[in-house]
Design a protein around this motif. Structure first.
Motif, PDB file in Angstrom:
ATOM      1  N   THR A 123       0.954  -1.155  -0.121  1.00 49.23           N
ATOM      2  CA  THR A 123       0.095  -0.036  -0.009  1.00 49.23           C
ATOM      3  C   THR A 123       0.880   1.332   0.039  1.00 49.23           C
ATOM      4  OG1 THR A 123      -0.078   0.168   2.535  1.00 49.23           O
ATOM      5  CG2 THR A 123      -1.815  -1.113   1.228  1.00 49.23           C
TER       6      THR A 123
ATOM      7  N   CYS B  11      -6.326   2.008   5.870  1.00 47.88           N
ATOM      8  CA  CYS B  11      -6.004   2.304   4.593  1.00 47.88           C
ATOM      9  C   CYS B  11      -6.833   1.481   3.623  1.00 47.88           C
ATOM     10  CB  CYS B  11      -4.686   2.117   4.243  1.00 47.88           C
ATOM     11  SG  CYS B  11      -4.046   0.298   4.476  1.00 47.88           S
TER      12      CYS B  11
ATOM     13  N   GLU C 294      -8.003   2.442  -0.137  1.00 45.60           N
ATOM     14  CA  GLU C 294      -6.984   2.229  -1.139  1.00 45.60           C
ATOM     15  C   GLU C 294      -7.751   1.412  -1.983  1.00 45.60           C
ATOM     16  OE1 GLU C 294      -2.723   2.316  -0.747  1.00 45.60           O
ATOM     17  OE2 GLU C 294      -2.851   3.503   1.045  1.00 45.60           O
TER      18      GLU C 294
ATOM     19  N   TYR D 288       0.720  -3.047  -5.645  1.00 43.72           N
ATOM     20  CA  TYR D 288      -0.576  -3.492  -5.047  1.00 43.72           C
ATOM     21  C   TYR D 288      -1.057  -5.000  -5.537  1.00 43.72           C
ATOM     22  CZ  TYR D 288      -2.233   1.195  -3.782  1.00 43.72           C
ATOM     23  OH  TYR D 288      -2.430   2.504  -3.231  1.00 43.72           O
TER      24      TYR D 288
END
Length: 475
Positions: free
Chosen positions: A201, A401, A404, A220
């Motif tokens: 990330t 997060c 994302e 990713y």
């Protein structure tokens, strides 16, 4: 604390000093010959079959002409694509279970020393490699061992940061336990020894730079090509196969024609062979897990109880089949909790699926649920990546997060607790199956997103980094 550091450091130094002379002579001879430019060693100090990202690294490397040696524990079967690739060789590592006697720190120390010696020997007995790809976590003692072998043999170390090992240990022992603090110190120190760092990330990339002094590149997770929507005839085959073991997949009533095949969800006509979905079928809810402390399945169980009560109160909702796949230390605990439930309209089963069946199940499901709460707050659940690859909408518990990956109200929903999850299940499954409903809209959004697949993403991000590190690639 200091004494614990000294003890384990002394063990590791003693390990290096006690290296057999033949091993060092072997390293010297191999250094004289030079490393093999098109050979890569991929190291997983865990179960290869449950390490999909490292399997994907191996497959992408092999596709670009590298020969790959994959070292790891062989507890679960990897994907057939990996097993059938002539350029990839899997070398099993021996897993030492923790001793049942003695202080905890001694038990852990013995295990670490054994793993260090064993991994060192396995690496030194392999053909020299241009790169050593290492999954972290677990990185203790693998980072130091791989760096040491790289120094002896001229290999470049690439660490793929999936999370922080010390943060996972902290879920069990607490953040201030001496083993956790030692693991953090080790990870921070040895993590700087690599030639290249990859991470999962942007949040982790920034944290590594700001707090660890490590420059990393975000790669990713992306779904492999075999994660896709499952055709209806393959869905039926999968349901019939699983029905032989798990009653949740079996039809609730027998068809009038004995030659007709019927599962809980589908039916194959005896004459035409055509597969159709059953009218009034249950909705198929899927989650996958490693059954560890960073996933609280009591949230899902509480939401299912609320969903069941809504059905009993007369709400227009379907029955549910909830499939929770995976292996892990807390599976027995949650299986007992599930067994205590007295659902009338919900069936829960917890299978371990073959590697080839898991994508088929995701591609057959109506909704995915993710309960992963990152121990560090900096990694993303790969299960959601796989679900999105199958165009499967997801309800995911929120953490730092997650944005994302999961876009709330676009490719799924984000929840905080069982109350929110239950409300989302009610909304998504109202009037199921509803072509105009929110669930179908999320699926259409995923179908139209044209997601980049792992290999293409790897080619664009990782391959150029390897080429930049290798002088022969510019010749």
């Amino acid at each position: 604390m200091a004494s614990s550091y000294v003890v384990l450091l002394a063990l590791f130094v003693a390990l290096l000093v006690a290296l057999p002379l033949p091993l060092l002579l072997l390293a010297w001879k191999r250094r004289q010959r030079g490393r093999t430019a098109r050979h890569v060693v991929v190291v997983v100090l865990g179960d290869v079959g449950r390490s999909p990202r490292m399997q994907y690294h191996a497959l992408s490397l092999a596709k670009r002409g590298f020969s790959v040696t994959l070292l790891g524990f062989c507890n679960s079967k990897p994907h057939d694509e990996l097993l059938q690739n002539d350029r990839i060789r899997i070398v099993p590592l021996t897993e030492l279970q923790r001793l049942a006697v003695g202080p905890h720190i001694l038990q852990y120390g013995v295990k670490v020393v054994f793993q260090a010696v064993h991994l060192l020997w396995k690496l030194m007995c392999r053909e020299s490699a241009a790169y050593i790809f290492l999954q972290n976590p677990p990185g203790l003692p693998a980072i130091a061992v791989c760096w040491f072998v790289g120094c002896l043999c001229g290999s470049k170390l690439v660490i793929d940061w999936h999370n922080y090992g010390y943060s996972i240990m902290g879920l069990v022992h607490g953040p201030n336990h001496r083993l956790v603090l030692l693991a953090k110190w080790y990870e921070k120190l040895c993590g700087r020894l690599s030639h290249l760092n990859l991470c999962v990330t942007n949040a982790m990339r920034e944290d590594l730079a700001e707090n660890w002094g490590i420059k990393a590149v975000t790669v990713y997770d992306k779904p492999a090509s075999f994660f896709k929507e499952t055709p209806l005839d393959l869905q039926h085959q999968l349901f019939m196969k699983l029905g032989r073991t798990y009653s949740a997949f079996r039809a609730s009533s027998e068809p009038s024609d004995p030659a007709t095949e019927r599962s809980a969800f589908t039916e194959r006509d005896a004459g035409s062979g055509m597969v159709t979905r059953l009218h009034g079928r249950p909705a198929l809810l899927v989650s996958s897990t490693s059954w560890t402390e960073d996933e609280d399945f009591s949230i899902l169980l509480a939401a299912l109880e609320k969903f069941e009560q809504l059905i009993l109160d007369g709400e227009s909702l379907p029955s549910l089949v909830c499939v929770i796949t995976g292996k892990g230390p807390l599976k027995e605990y949650y299986s007992r909790l599930i067994g205590q439930k007295r659902f009338q309209h919900i069936q829960v089963c917890t299978p371990w699926l073959e590697a080839e069946d898991y994508p088929l199940l995701l591609g057959s499901a109506d909704l995915g649920v993710c309960l992963h709460k990152s121990s560090s707050g900096l990694d993303l659940p790969m299960k959601v990546v796989d679900m999105f690859g199958c165009c499967l909408p997801v309800c995911a518990v929120t953490f730092q997060c997650l944005h994302e990956l999961v876009k709330h109200e676009e490719n799924g929903l984000v929840f905080k607790d069982s109350e929110e999850l239950a409300a989302q299940l009610q909304m998504l499954f109202s009037k199921f199956p509803d072509p105009a409903g929110k669930l179908n809209q999320f699926r259409k959004n995923l179908q139209e997103s044209k997601q980049l697949r792992w290999d293409e993403s790897w080619k664009q991000t990782v391959l150029p980094l390897l080429m930049d590190m290798t002088p022969w690639s510019k010749d």
